[in-house]
Design a protein around this motif. Structure first.
Motif, PDB file in Angstrom:
ATOM      1  N   GLN A 173       5.104  -0.010   2.227  1.00 13.75           N
ATOM      2  CA  GLN A 173       3.809  -0.224   2.867  1.00 13.75           C
ATOM      3  C   GLN A 173       3.467  -1.707   2.736  1.00 13.75           C
ATOM      4  N   THR A 196      -5.026   4.839  -1.490  1.00 14.20           N
ATOM      5  CA  THR A 196      -3.626   4.452  -1.264  1.00 14.20           C
ATOM      6  C   THR A 196      -2.698   5.343  -2.069  1.00 14.20           C
ATOM      7  N   LEU A 244      -0.829   7.159   0.702  1.00 16.60           N
ATOM      8  CA  LEU A 244       0.172   6.255   1.270  1.00 16.60           C
ATOM      9  C   LEU A 244       1.263   5.849   0.294  1.00 16.60           C
ATOM     10  N   TYR A 271       5.194   1.114   6.805  1.00 15.26           N
ATOM     11  CA  TYR A 271       3.812   1.269   7.301  1.00 15.26           C
ATOM     12  C   TYR A 271       3.094  -0.056   7.113  1.00 15.26           C
TER      13      TYR A 271
END
Ligand SMILES: [Zn+2]
Length: 395
Positions: free
Chosen positions: A167, A179, A183, A214
């Motif tokens: 990321q 996060t 993620l 990402y």
């Protein structure tokens, strides 16, 4: 509103709300589809239009709805060229999920699950353990993240399957609970400038035989809230992010695809009493309500015990057809939060849920002074906030 006016206005049937395309074309379907192509166990390719690729990069532009992009081809020439039927693009809209808000959507993207499963079903929701509202974006007050969202992210599953996973976002997001639960997986790289993020995302993509990367940019949303969609500041951000996307696209390594998407769209709400209904000044809407959660266009209304059906009736009567208004069970049955709602998520949902249909918001001028002054708003199921781009560039 007067009694005579009430009599003219029929509540909207719950089932007339355009429910997000969970399972076929929503944000929660994107990473599982990419994971499926990358050979990640347990991932299903539920967006059939996407072709297999070895290296996939998702660029999420906060707040850039499909309709706003379509309305601004001059500010976004590169992104507009990726829209279907214009110069050979294949891009189309997918739906964000309900509510159309950042915390909910980021969790849907990262976990590949609809809100009823990942359990971040609003900007603020009641924590059943404490009875207090919890802000899902700022993670305040502190709540233990893992029990709140126990599922692994697609990034974690990809990383475990040997996919190079990264990321690339703002440094400040590296260790936030949002996060972590939405993620995380692989390596997080914090970069302040948009250009650095694009360059590093391309580098990370090239670093693996199979990779999933990402990256994120926030300020289209920020300027929209503050100054409005179509303001000079908003259009300047759109021009900037268009160049960022092009910069990343031009650096794609071989066998790669870039997917540009967003977490929600946005619309401006006029500053007048009809358009901004103030919960803090409205004794009818406040009667029997213990807590007001969500945000202006997607409210979770928590009733005092025993008052649930009264609150539902009054909200329907007062707001008429400006909102889709459902009881918790009606909203679940209609699929607003996905095909099912996990038991641990059930009590986070409002007893009554109000989703705006017209250009209106329910503000709370005293308890939410900042949010109540936002020009641009989002959250509900209308196309302008629900539809987000899914644009593809292949190398
Ligand atoms: Zn926003």
């Amino acid at each position: 509103m007067t009694q005579a006016a009430w009599d003219d206005v029929e509540p909207l049937p719950v089932h007339s709300a355009p429910v997000p395309a969970y399972g076929t074309g929503s944000l929660a379907d994107l990473l599982p589809t990419l994971g499926f192509h990358l050979g990640v166990p347990g991932c299903a390719g539920t967006i059939p239009e996407l072709q297999p690729v070895d290296r996939a990069c998702v660029f999420l532009i906060d707040g850039l709805g499909w309709e706003q992009l379509k309305a601004h081809p001059d500010e976004a020439p590169f992104l507009s060229s990726l829209i279907a039927s214009s110069r050979g693009g294949t891009g189309r809209p997918i739906t964000a999920g309900f509510p159309a808000t950042t915390a909910t959507s980021l969790a849907s993207v990262g976990t590949g699950l609809p809100p009823g499963a990942h359990g971040l079903p609003g900007y603020t929701v009641r924590n059943p353990a404490t009875g207090a509202l919890m802000n899902q974006l700022r993670w305040h007050p502190w709540t233990s993240p893992r029990p709140w969202q126990p599922y692994p992210t697609i990034f974690q599953r990809a990383h475990e399957a040997g996919v190079r996973t990264a990321q690339v976002s703002a440094p400040a997001f590296e260790s936030t609970p949002l996060t972590k639960i939405a993620l995380s997986g692989g390596t997080f790289h914090g970069r302040l400038s948009g250009e650095d993020r694009m360059d590093l995302a391309a580098e990370q993509l090239a670093a693996g035989d199979r990779s999933l990367v990402y990256t994120y940019y926030s300020e289209v949303d920020g300027k929209g809230h503050r100054f409005g969609v179509d303001s000079d500041a908003w259009r300047g951000q759109l021009m900037y992010v268009d160049r960022l996307a092009q910069r990343l696209a031009e650096q794609l390594p071989p066998r790669s695809a870039l997917y540009v998407t967003a977490d929600h769209g946005m619309l401006d709400i006029p500053f007048d009493e009809q358009s901004r209904i103030d919960f803090d000044e409205d004794w009818e809407l406040g009667a029997g309500v213990a807590l007001l959660g969500g945000e202006g266009r997607a409210r979770h209304v928590y009733a005092v015990p025993g008052a649930q059906s009264d609150v539902l009736a009054v909200w329907r009567e007062v707001l008429g057809e400006q909102f889709w208004i459902a009881s918790r069970d009606e909203a679940i049955a209609a699929g607003w939060f996905g095909p099912a709602v996990d038991p641990r998520v059930y009590d986070r949902l409002g007893d009554v849920i109000a989703a705006a249909r017209d250009d209106v918001v329910i503000i709370a001028s005293r308890t939410e002074p900042k949010e109540s002054l936002m020009v641009g708003n989002h959250g509900s199921m209308t196309p302008v906030e629900q539809l987000v781009p899914l644009l593809e560039v292949r190398s």
